[in-house]
Design a protein around this motif. Structure first.
Motif, PDB file in Angstrom:
ATOM      1  N   THR A   3      -0.193 -12.389  -6.844  1.00 41.60           N
ATOM      2  CA  THR A   3       0.788 -12.719  -6.416  1.00 41.60           C
ATOM      3  C   THR A   3       0.861 -11.103  -4.819  1.00 41.60           C
ATOM      4  OG1 THR A   3       1.602 -13.785  -7.451  1.00 41.60           O
ATOM      5  CG2 THR A   3       3.709 -12.528  -5.976  1.00 41.60           C
ATOM      6  N   ARG A   4       0.757  -9.776  -6.122  1.00 46.44           N
ATOM      7  CA  ARG A   4       0.876  -8.684  -5.427  1.00 46.44           C
ATOM      8  C   ARG A   4      -0.366  -7.759  -5.526  1.00 46.44           C
ATOM      9  NH1 ARG A   4       6.284  -9.584  -5.764  1.00 46.44           N
ATOM     10  NH2 ARG A   4       7.979  -9.190  -4.389  1.00 46.44           N
ATOM     11  N   TYR A   5      -0.675  -7.238  -4.682  1.00 52.11           N
ATOM     12  CA  TYR A   5      -1.605  -5.763  -5.301  1.00 52.11           C
ATOM     13  C   TYR A   5      -0.589  -4.924  -4.830  1.00 52.11           C
ATOM     14  CZ  TYR A   5      -5.250  -9.860  -4.933  1.00 52.11           C
ATOM     15  OH  TYR A   5      -5.735 -10.743  -5.133  1.00 52.11           O
ATOM     16  N   ARG A   6      -1.608  -3.745  -5.333  1.00 45.91           N
ATOM     17  CA  ARG A   6      -0.997  -2.194  -4.890  1.00 45.91           C
ATOM     18  C   ARG A   6      -1.895  -1.596  -4.993  1.00 45.91           C
ATOM     19  NH1 ARG A   6       2.289  -4.829  -8.136  1.00 45.91           N
ATOM     20  NH2 ARG A   6       4.968  -4.767  -7.517  1.00 45.91           N
ATOM     21  N   ALA A   7      -2.538  -0.746  -3.396  1.00 43.62           N
ATOM     22  CA  ALA A   7      -3.904  -0.349  -3.275  1.00 43.62           C
ATOM     23  C   ALA A   7      -2.661   1.220  -2.974  1.00 43.62           C
ATOM     24  CB  ALA A   7      -3.650  -0.659  -1.536  1.00 43.62           C
ATOM     25  N   GLY A   8      -3.408   2.208  -3.806  1.00 45.52           N
ATOM     26  CA  GLY A   8      -3.081   3.368  -3.997  1.00 45.52           C
ATOM     27  C   GLY A   8      -2.314   4.070  -5.257  1.00 45.52           C
ATOM     28  N   HIS A  12       0.719  -1.381  -0.073  1.00 45.99           N
ATOM     29  CA  HIS A  12      -0.002  -0.491  -0.135  1.00 45.99           C
ATOM     30  C   HIS A  12       0.580   1.458  -0.167  1.00 45.99           C
ATOM     31  CE1 HIS A  12       0.780   0.840   4.164  1.00 45.99           C
ATOM     32  NE2 HIS A  12       0.836  -0.607   4.467  1.00 45.99           N
ATOM     33  N   GLY A  13       0.174   2.102  -0.011  1.00 44.12           N
ATOM     34  CA  GLY A  13       0.726   3.732  -0.544  1.00 44.12           C
ATOM     35  C   GLY A  13       0.725   4.001   0.423  1.00 44.12           C
ATOM     36  N   PHE A  14       0.184   5.735   0.667  1.00 43.06           N
ATOM     37  CA  PHE A  14       0.958   6.405   2.009  1.00 43.06           C
ATOM     38  C   PHE A  14      -0.554   6.654   2.265  1.00 43.06           C
ATOM     39  CE2 PHE A  14       5.072   7.498   0.459  1.00 43.06           C
ATOM     40  CZ  PHE A  14       5.633   7.413   1.660  1.00 43.06           C
ATOM     41  N   PHE A  15      -1.614   6.315   3.156  1.00 43.39           N
ATOM     42  CA  PHE A  15      -2.600   6.319   4.157  1.00 43.39           C
ATOM     43  C   PHE A  15      -3.274   6.962   4.725  1.00 43.39           C
ATOM     44  CE2 PHE A  15      -3.449   2.998   0.850  1.00 43.39           C
ATOM     45  CZ  PHE A  15      -4.591   3.615   0.501  1.00 43.39           C
TER      46      PHE A  15
END
Length: 116
Positions: free
Chosen positions: A90-95, A16-19
């Motif tokens: 395999t990978r998830y990217r959030a943001g 994840h990115g910055f939350f």
């Protein structure tokens, strides 16, 4: 993820990115910065100057406003997909920032990004 493969367990990673959560207050970070600042030797503080710390904190506040996303539902959606999908990724990217920062790895095979 790689260590668990030996046991037949498939692991999906949510990057994840910055939350910014409502409960997390930037005052905590600023207090920590002041604590670190006060632990520095007087010589180091003098070489940077008090103005440096003030400007740094201003820049950090500005970054939080610009970069941090308040909608954490993207992370939850990724987790939900990883848990219930027949073929989870395999990978998830959030943001948006996670997708931007990890863009170059997204085109690489997972085995290469695992090595890196």
């Amino acid at each position: 993820r790689i260590e668990m493969r030996h046991f037949g367990v498939k692991v999906s990673i949510v990057e994840h990115g910055f939350f910014k959560a409502e409960e997390v207050n930037s005052d905590i970070t600023e207090k920590y910065l002041f604590k670190l600042w006060n632990r520095l030797t007087p010589e180091i503080r003098d070489s940077y100057g008090e103005k440096y710390l003030v400007e740094y904190i201003k820049a950090q506040r500005s970054s939080v406003k610009k970069l941090c996303d308040y909608d954490i539902s993207n992370v939850i959606k990724c987790m939900e997909h990883a848990l219930i999908a027949k073929y989870p990724r395999t990978r998830y990217r959030a943001g948006w920032d996670a997708k931007f920062f990890w863009l170059f790895l997204s085109y690489a095979p997972s085995c290469l990004s695992d090595m890196l």
